[in-house]
Scaffold this active site. Structure first.
Site, short mmCIF file in Angstrom:
data_model
loop_
_atom_site.label_atom_id
_atom_site.label_comp_id
_atom_site.label_asym_id
_atom_site.label_seq_id
_atom_site.Cartn_x
_atom_site.Cartn_y
_atom_site.Cartn_z
N SER A 13 0.81 -1.22 0.00
CA SER A 13 0.00 0.00 0.00
C SER A 13 0.84 1.27 0.00
CB SER A 13 -0.92 0.01 1.22
OG SER A 13 -0.18 -0.09 2.42
N ALA A 46 9.79 8.12 3.64
CA ALA A 46 10.64 8.86 2.70
C ALA A 46 10.60 10.35 3.05
CB ALA A 46 10.16 8.63 1.27
N ASP A 213 8.91 -9.69 1.18
CA ASP A 213 7.90 -10.73 0.99
C ASP A 213 7.55 -10.98 -0.48
OD1 ASP A 213 7.78 -10.83 3.80
OD2 ASP A 213 6.21 -9.30 3.85
N HIS A 234 22.44 4.06 2.99
CA HIS A 234 22.36 5.50 3.21
C HIS A 234 23.44 5.90 4.20
CE1 HIS A 234 20.77 9.49 3.78
NE2 HIS A 234 19.85 9.25 2.87
N ARG A 280 25.54 8.14 -3.23
CA ARG A 280 25.43 7.53 -1.90
C ARG A 280 26.42 6.41 -1.65
NH1 ARG A 280 18.83 7.45 -1.15
NH2 ARG A 280 18.62 9.68 -0.75
N HIS A 341 19.44 0.86 3.08
CA HIS A 341 18.38 1.82 2.77
C HIS A 341 17.47 1.41 1.61
CE1 HIS A 341 16.41 5.69 2.78
NE2 HIS A 341 16.80 5.96 1.55
N GLU A 365 9.78 -0.64 -5.29
CA GLU A 365 11.07 -1.17 -4.86
C GLU A 365 11.17 -2.68 -5.02
OE1 GLU A 365 14.14 -0.76 -1.03
OE2 GLU A 365 12.19 0.26 -1.00
N SER A 381 13.19 7.15 -6.51
CA SER A 381 12.41 5.98 -6.12
C SER A 381 10.90 6.27 -6.06
CB SER A 381 12.89 5.44 -4.77
OG SER A 381 12.93 6.47 -3.81
#
Length: 528
Positions: A13, A46, A213, A234, A280, A341, A365, A381
């Site tokens: 969600s 985020a 999952d 990160h 990063r 991250h 993701e 992202s």
């Protein structure tokens, strides 16, 4: 056979799952399943923003090149160009569902700067862009008559079958976390939007639900996965001794914060021309290297030179969090450490979210569209989540119109779920051991020998968890551990297969490996 109650079942969600649901619901019935509450997602955590070319002095080509450079040459350029070109429309769509982005004095959308970007192009809502976006999406989903939401439902396995046209997905097996009932939900198509798997590591900015999952289910069902060796760490997670995790957004560095050593001296330009705004992977390794050199538990962010009130006004969440642990950012340094991250790899998906299994889509993701390559560019992202969710919804609706089918209707099943005192502690210990193993051997810096040790020990843990499962049946804690072990194995195998350092995958030579084993990978910090 009875037709399914829903055309599409969406697992997850966050921004990707809810964007898909809203787009698809204009033409179909959608069920959104979430493992926790509707609002508990990676998206909600985020801080930074969403990258989009909105300034006339900026260009799509610059955004594309910044993304390709951050991805270390391993991005799929066609996917990057598609995402970048669709970004302005994605921002407009989000505004249409009442995401109120910050405005500049001119009345235009305010644009921030983050590491790796050559131009100000980060659309944001203070330092809580994700939470504000999540709230707007939730409200729109709750209002939509064609969208149903079922909370505290955990996907267990994908339902698949094989025909002359190949393997296809016709539904998902789900565990109700309140009743412990297992049921099978048929659908025209299943959409994986389950987010990342940061909990595979000992130190992570991800919430507890990020256990990979959807990725694990897809891998077990035979779907192709890609780029699993590339996990982004990160560099600036707030260092605390009470075990709490809190991200210090890269946008703070974009606003002028500098990474410094404990004595306050700058060091990042020794590692990259962009200094504290380097990509990063470079910054995370630099921070780790200096921590090891100084035997320090953390390094620091310095915002003391910024104009009075800037942090409080533009980064209220960070300012408030620091104040709760007695850090006055106007006069004190902010202690930071690296943490896992973002998962750059995932279930291989095309521009329309389609995976190698028919009628199975992956977005956000959980997917690997190729836009991130070996290292994600900051604030791409959330953008990827919206753009590819909308593209997937358009394609899925066309599939529904052109070739609908009636999958087998499955009935509810009962889960034995035997559980007794001591078993939960056993599962927790296995999970902690895996997380520590992955952090030390498959983390920011890796070696071939370390990865081989990791792979061997993961197999031992997998056998142990298999035995636990035979005793307990399907329980959330055990299922999450199984999924994390699946993801850990995928990361380790992919890292062993790539012997050169690139992006988020940094592998050292044998002599360095010996030194690392003698001096631990990183000073231990208290962290959940």
């Amino acid at each position: 056979m009875k037709a399914p109650d829903f055309d599409f079942v969406v697992l997850g969600s966050g921004i990707a799952g809810l964007s898909f649901a809203l787009q698809a619901a204009a033409h179909s019935c959608v069920l959104v399943l979430c493992k926790s509450s509707l609002s508990e997602t990676n998206t909600a955590y985020a801080q930074g923003g969403i990258a989009a070319v909105l300034d006339p002095t900026d260009s799509f080509e610059q955004h594309v090149q910044d993304t390709l450079e951050a991805g270390a040459g391993l991005c799929k350029e066609m996917a990057v160009r598609y995402m970048v070109q669709e970004a302005p429309a994605a921002i407009e769509w989000l505004q249409g569902i009442a995401v109120h982005f910050d405005e500049a004095a001119s009345g235009d959308i305010a644009l921030g700067l983050e590491g790796g970007h050559s131009h100000h192009r980060i659309v944001h809502v203070k330092d809580h862009t994700g939470r504000s976006t999540q709230q707007a999406l939730e409200e729109a989903v709750r209002r939509h008559p064609n969208i149903s939401v079922q909370e505290f439902q955990m996907g267990i396995e994908l339902l698949t079958d094989t025909s002359n046209a190949g393997t296809f997905c016709y539904g998902v097996q789900v565990l109700d976390l309140h009743t412990q009932e297992i049921r099978s939900i048929p659908a025209q198509a299943v959409v994986l939007a389950t987010g990342g798997s940061g909990q595979v590591y000992q130190y992570t900015t991800n919430p507890g639900i990020a256990t990979g999952d959807g990725l694990a289910m897809a891998a077990r069902a035979g779907a192709e996965v890609q780029n699993m060796e590339f996990f982004q760490f990160h560099p600036t997670s707030l260092y605390q001794t009470n075990g709490e995790v809190f991200l210090i957004s890269e946008a703070l560095r974009g606003a002028g914060a500098e990474l410094v050593l404990p004595d306050g001296s700058h060091f990042m330009h020794q590692y990259h021309p962009l200094g504290s705004l380097a990509p990063r992977d470079v910054v995370a390794r630099a921070v780790l290297t200096e921590m090891q050199r100084l035997n320090s538990p953390c390094l620091y962010l310095d915002v003391r030179h910024l104009p009075p009130g800037k942090v409080q006004q533009e980064f209220p969440s960070i300012y408030h969090k620091c104040s709760t642990i007695d850090i006055d950012v106007t006069s004190q340094l902010i202690p930071v450490v690296p943490a896992a991250h973002y998962q750059c790899g995932g279930v291989r998906a095309d521009l329309h979210g389609r995976t190698s299994l028919n009628r199975l889509y992956a977005i956000g993701e959980a997917a690997c569209t190729g836009v991130h390559g070996a290292n994600r560019l900051a604030s791409n992202s959330l953008l990827e989540g919206v753009v590819f969710a909308q593209s997937a919804a358009e394609q899925a609706v066309r599939l529904l119109e052109q070739s609908p089918f009636i999958p087998a209707f499955a009935i509810a099943e009962n889960s034995p779920a035997y559980w007794w005192p001591g078993m939960q502690a056993e599962v927790f210990q296995c999970r902690a051991r895996m997380q520590r193993l992955m952090w030390e051997q498959a983390g920011i810096v890796r070696s071939v020998s370390g990865l081989m040790r990791c792979e061997a020990q993961l197999k031992v843990l997998q056998q142990k968890v298999k035995y636990i499962t035979s005793l307990t049946g399907i329980k959330q804690e055990v299922q999450e551990l199984q999924n994390l072990l699946t993801v850990a194995e995928l990361i380790t195998k992919a890292a062993l297969a790539r012997r050169e350092s690139v992006g988020g995958h940094f592998i050292v030579e044998a002599q360095t490996d010996r030194l690392l084993s003698e001096n631990s990978m990183i000073p231990q910090v208290a962290r959940k």
